[in-house]
Design a protein around this motif. Structure first.
Motif, PDB file in Angstrom:
ATOM      1  N   ALA A 180     -47.459  32.496  82.477  1.00 33.75           N
ATOM      2  CA  ALA A 180     -47.989  31.399  81.685  1.00 33.75           C
ATOM      3  C   ALA A 180     -47.054  30.205  81.799  1.00 33.75           C
ATOM      4  CB  ALA A 180     -48.124  31.807  80.232  1.00 33.75           C
ATOM      5  N   THR A 181     -47.634  29.037  81.894  1.00 31.70           N
ATOM      6  CA  THR A 181     -46.853  27.806  81.984  1.00 31.70           C
ATOM      7  C   THR A 181     -47.305  26.853  80.888  1.00 31.70           C
ATOM      8  OG1 THR A 181     -46.589  28.032  84.371  1.00 31.70           O
ATOM      9  CG2 THR A 181     -46.201  25.860  83.433  1.00 31.70           C
ATOM     10  N   LEU A 182     -46.352  26.343  80.131  1.00 32.23           N
ATOM     11  CA  LEU A 182     -46.637  25.363  79.096  1.00 32.23           C
ATOM     12  C   LEU A 182     -45.982  24.050  79.497  1.00 32.23           C
ATOM     13  CD1 LEU A 182     -45.903  27.530  75.920  1.00 32.23           C
ATOM     14  CD2 LEU A 182     -48.119  27.091  76.986  1.00 32.23           C
ATOM     15  N   THR A 183     -46.734  22.967  79.461  1.00 33.50           N
ATOM     16  CA  THR A 183     -46.201  21.647  79.808  1.00 33.50           C
ATOM     17  C   THR A 183     -46.437  20.690  78.653  1.00 33.50           C
ATOM     18  OG1 THR A 183     -48.280  20.984  80.847  1.00 33.50           O
ATOM     19  CG2 THR A 183     -46.629  22.012  82.267  1.00 33.50           C
ATOM     20  N   GLY A 184     -45.702  19.600  78.679  1.00 25.68           N
ATOM     21  CA  GLY A 184     -45.882  18.581  77.643  1.00 25.68           C
ATOM     22  C   GLY A 184     -45.477  19.036  76.263  1.00 25.68           C
ATOM     23  N   LEU A 185     -44.490  19.944  76.171  1.00 27.13           N
ATOM     24  CA  LEU A 185     -44.042  20.433  74.873  1.00 27.13           C
ATOM     25  C   LEU A 185     -43.374  19.315  74.088  1.00 27.13           C
ATOM     26  CD1 LEU A 185     -42.466  23.837  75.961  1.00 27.13           C
ATOM     27  CD2 LEU A 185     -44.727  23.458  74.976  1.00 27.13           C
ATOM     28  N   THR A 186     -43.645  19.265  72.795  1.00 26.14           N
ATOM     29  CA  THR A 186     -43.034  18.253  71.939  1.00 26.14           C
ATOM     30  C   THR A 186     -42.527  18.893  70.658  1.00 26.14           C
ATOM     31  OG1 THR A 186     -45.134  17.691  70.847  1.00 26.14           O
ATOM     32  CG2 THR A 186     -44.542  16.421  72.819  1.00 26.14           C
ATOM     33  N   LEU A 187     -41.543  18.264  70.036  1.00 28.65           N
ATOM     34  CA  LEU A 187     -41.009  18.692  68.746  1.00 28.65           C
ATOM     35  C   LEU A 187     -40.763  17.459  67.910  1.00 28.65           C
ATOM     36  CD1 LEU A 187     -39.864  20.918  66.898  1.00 28.65           C
ATOM     37  CD2 LEU A 187     -37.629  20.511  67.951  1.00 28.65           C
ATOM     38  N   SER A 188     -41.469  17.370  66.775  1.00 30.86           N
ATOM     39  CA  SER A 188     -41.353  16.211  65.884  1.00 30.86           C
ATOM     40  C   SER A 188     -41.580  14.904  66.636  1.00 30.86           C
ATOM     41  CB  SER A 188     -39.980  16.189  65.199  1.00 30.86           C
ATOM     42  OG  SER A 188     -39.784  17.347  64.437  1.00 30.86           O
ATOM     43  N   GLU A 200     -40.953  14.276  69.738  1.00 31.92           N
ATOM     44  CA  GLU A 200     -40.054  14.095  70.879  1.00 31.92           C
ATOM     45  C   GLU A 200     -40.443  15.053  72.003  1.00 31.92           C
ATOM     46  OE1 GLU A 200     -37.909  11.769  71.160  1.00 31.92           O
ATOM     47  OE2 GLU A 200     -37.799  11.057  69.091  1.00 31.92           O
ATOM     48  N   SER A 201     -40.456  14.532  73.238  1.00 36.32           N
ATOM     49  CA  SER A 201     -40.796  15.349  74.396  1.00 36.32           C
ATOM     50  C   SER A 201     -39.726  16.401  74.651  1.00 36.32           C
ATOM     51  CB  SER A 201     -40.951  14.459  75.630  1.00 36.32           C
ATOM     52  OG  SER A 201     -41.122  15.238  76.800  1.00 36.32           O
ATOM     53  N   LEU A 202     -40.169  17.639  74.916  1.00 39.84           N
ATOM     54  CA  LEU A 202     -39.234  18.718  75.243  1.00 39.84           C
ATOM     55  C   LEU A 202     -39.220  19.050  76.729  1.00 39.84           C
ATOM     56  CD1 LEU A 202     -39.814  21.276  72.339  1.00 39.84           C
ATOM     57  CD2 LEU A 202     -37.991  19.596  72.572  1.00 39.84           C
ATOM     58  N   GLY A 203     -40.389  18.998  77.377  1.00 36.57           N
ATOM     59  CA  GLY A 203     -40.466  19.349  78.787  1.00 36.57           C
ATOM     60  C   GLY A 203     -41.463  20.476  78.990  1.00 36.57           C
ATOM     61  N   THR A 230     -37.246  27.072  82.045  1.00 32.71           N
ATOM     62  CA  THR A 230     -37.609  25.829  81.382  1.00 32.71           C
ATOM     63  C   THR A 230     -36.986  24.643  82.104  1.00 32.71           C
ATOM     64  OG1 THR A 230     -35.707  25.672  79.893  1.00 32.71           O
ATOM     65  CG2 THR A 230     -37.541  27.034  79.160  1.00 32.71           C
ATOM     66  N   ARG A 231     -37.694  23.557  82.034  1.00 31.31           N
ATOM     67  CA  ARG A 231     -37.148  22.267  82.451  1.00 31.31           C
ATOM     68  C   ARG A 231     -37.356  21.315  81.276  1.00 31.31           C
ATOM     69  NH1 ARG A 231     -38.438  24.479  87.338  1.00 31.31           N
ATOM     70  NH2 ARG A 231     -36.937  24.114  89.012  1.00 31.31           N
ATOM     71  N   LEU A 232     -36.405  21.388  80.363  1.00 31.42           N
ATOM     72  CA  LEU A 232     -36.480  20.577  79.155  1.00 31.42           C
ATOM     73  C   LEU A 232     -35.744  19.262  79.365  1.00 31.42           C
ATOM     74  CD1 LEU A 232     -35.701  23.365  76.514  1.00 31.42           C
ATOM     75  CD2 LEU A 232     -37.922  22.678  77.432  1.00 31.42           C
ATOM     76  N   LEU A 292     -27.121  20.617  80.158  1.00 34.59           N
ATOM     77  CA  LEU A 292     -27.307  20.537  78.704  1.00 34.59           C
ATOM     78  C   LEU A 292     -26.759  19.206  78.204  1.00 34.59           C
ATOM     79  CD1 LEU A 292     -28.089  21.830  75.999  1.00 34.59           C
ATOM     80  CD2 LEU A 292     -25.819  22.867  75.940  1.00 34.59           C
ATOM     81  N   ASN A 293     -27.633  18.365  77.690  1.00 34.87           N
ATOM     82  CA  ASN A 293     -27.267  17.013  77.265  1.00 34.87           C
ATOM     83  C   ASN A 293     -27.305  16.918  75.742  1.00 34.87           C
ATOM     84  OD1 ASN A 293     -26.843  14.296  76.888  1.00 34.87           O
ATOM     85  ND2 ASN A 293     -28.603  13.614  78.072  1.00 34.87           N
ATOM     86  N   ILE A 294     -26.130  16.761  75.125  1.00 35.67           N
ATOM     87  CA  ILE A 294     -26.093  16.692  73.664  1.00 35.67           C
ATOM     88  C   ILE A 294     -26.788  15.448  73.139  1.00 35.67           C
ATOM     89  CG2 ILE A 294     -23.999  18.076  73.488  1.00 35.67           C
ATOM     90  CD1 ILE A 294     -22.465  15.469  72.946  1.00 35.67           C
ATOM     91  N   GLY A 295     -26.828  14.381  73.953  1.00 32.70           N
ATOM     92  CA  GLY A 295     -27.522  13.171  73.516  1.00 32.70           C
ATOM     93  C   GLY A 295     -28.995  13.425  73.278  1.00 32.70           C
ATOM     94  N   ALA A 296     -29.617  14.206  74.162  1.00 31.93           N
ATOM     95  CA  ALA A 296     -31.030  14.541  73.993  1.00 31.93           C
ATOM     96  C   ALA A 296     -31.231  15.430  72.766  1.00 31.93           C
ATOM     97  CB  ALA A 296     -31.555  15.236  75.246  1.00 31.93           C
TER      98      ALA A 296
END
Length: 199
Positions: free
Chosen positions: A1-9, A11-14, A33-35, A63-67
Motif C-alpha cells: 500500500a502506498t499513501l501520498t499527500g499525507l498531512t498533519l495539522s 502541514e505536508s508530510l510526504g 517513507t519520503r517525508l 532528518l531536518n529539525i526545522g521541518a
C-alpha cells in the motif's frame, strides 16, 4: 500500500509505502517513507501468538529539525539539520517491561537559531527495564561547550535523572524568551531528579 499527500495539522508530510505478509504465525513488514522532515525505512517481524514477540529496525536520514518545528507549529524557533542514524527494538509487545532497544545518531550536527552545534562523536540511547538511558553527550559550537547525560523511567511516576553543565551561547536563550536580547555565553550546571512532571 502506498499513501501520498499525507498531512498533519495542515502541514505536508510526504508519502509512505507499506508492505506486510503473514507466514509461520508471524507478520513481517517493511515501511518506506519520503517525508518532508526525513527519509525513513523500517523492517520488522511480530509473532501473531503468545506475547507477540517483535524485532524491528528503523534507519533514518535527512532528518531536518526545522521541518519538525514547522509541523509542530513551534514559532520563533528556527533550525536546520540533516541527521542520520538507526533505532532497534525487540521484545514481547504484551510485556512492555521486557522491551529493549537502542537509538544511535551517527553524528549530531544542527543549526539552531543561527548557532551551529555538533556532537563530538555519535549520540546513543538505550531502552531496558522500562528505562531510557542517554549516554554521556558532548556538544560543541559557537561559544558553546556542554556535557549532558540522563535517564527517564517509562513507568510509575516517570523518574527523571538528568545532568548538564558547560557553556552555552546566549543566542539560544533568545529562542526561549523573544523579549530577551543577549550575546556572548554563560556557564551553567543543571541537575534534575524526581518525577518528570515535578522534578
Amino acid at each position: 500500500a502506498t499513501l501520498t499527500g499525507l498531512t498533519l495539522s495542515g502541514e505536508s508530510l510526504g508519502s509512505l509505502q507499506l508492505t506486510a505478509r503473514a507466514a509461520n504465525h508471524a507478520v513481517t513488514y517493511d515501511i518506506t517513507t519520503r517525508l518532508d522532515a526525513a527519509e525513513l525505512t523500517a523492517h520488522g517481524q511480530t509473532a501473531l501468538s503468545g506475547d507477540y514477540a517483535t524485532q524491528a529496525k528503523l534507519d533514518f536520514s535527512r532528518l531536518n529539525i526545522g521541518a519538525l518545528f514547522k509541523m509542530a507549529h513551534i514559532n520563533g524557533l528556527s533550525g536546520e539539520s540533516s541527521l542520520a542514524g538507526t533505532a532497534t527494538f525487540e521484545g514481547p509487545l504484551a510485556r512492555p517491561e521486557q522491551l529493549r532497544g537502542e537509538a544511535r545518531l551517527n553524528e549530531m550536527e544542527v543549526t539552531l537559531s543561527g548557532v551551529h552545534l555538533k556532537s563530538e562523536g555519535g549520540v546513543h540511547a538505550t531502552l531496558a527495564n522500562t528505562v531510557i538511558h542517554l549516554d554521556p553527550l558532548h556538544i560543541i559550537g559557537e561559544e558553546t561547550d556542554l556535557h549532558a547525560q540522563g535517564s527517564l523511567s517509562l513507568k510509575g511516576n516517570h523518574q527523571l535523572d538528568f545532568a548538564a553543565n558547560g557553556a552555552i551561547n546566549l543566542k539560544l536563550a533568545e529562542t526561549l524568551d523573544p523579549d530577551l536580547t543577549a550575546s556572548g555565553n554563560t556557564t551553567f550546571q543543571v541537575e534534575a531528579h524526581g518525577q518528570l512532571m515535578n522534578p
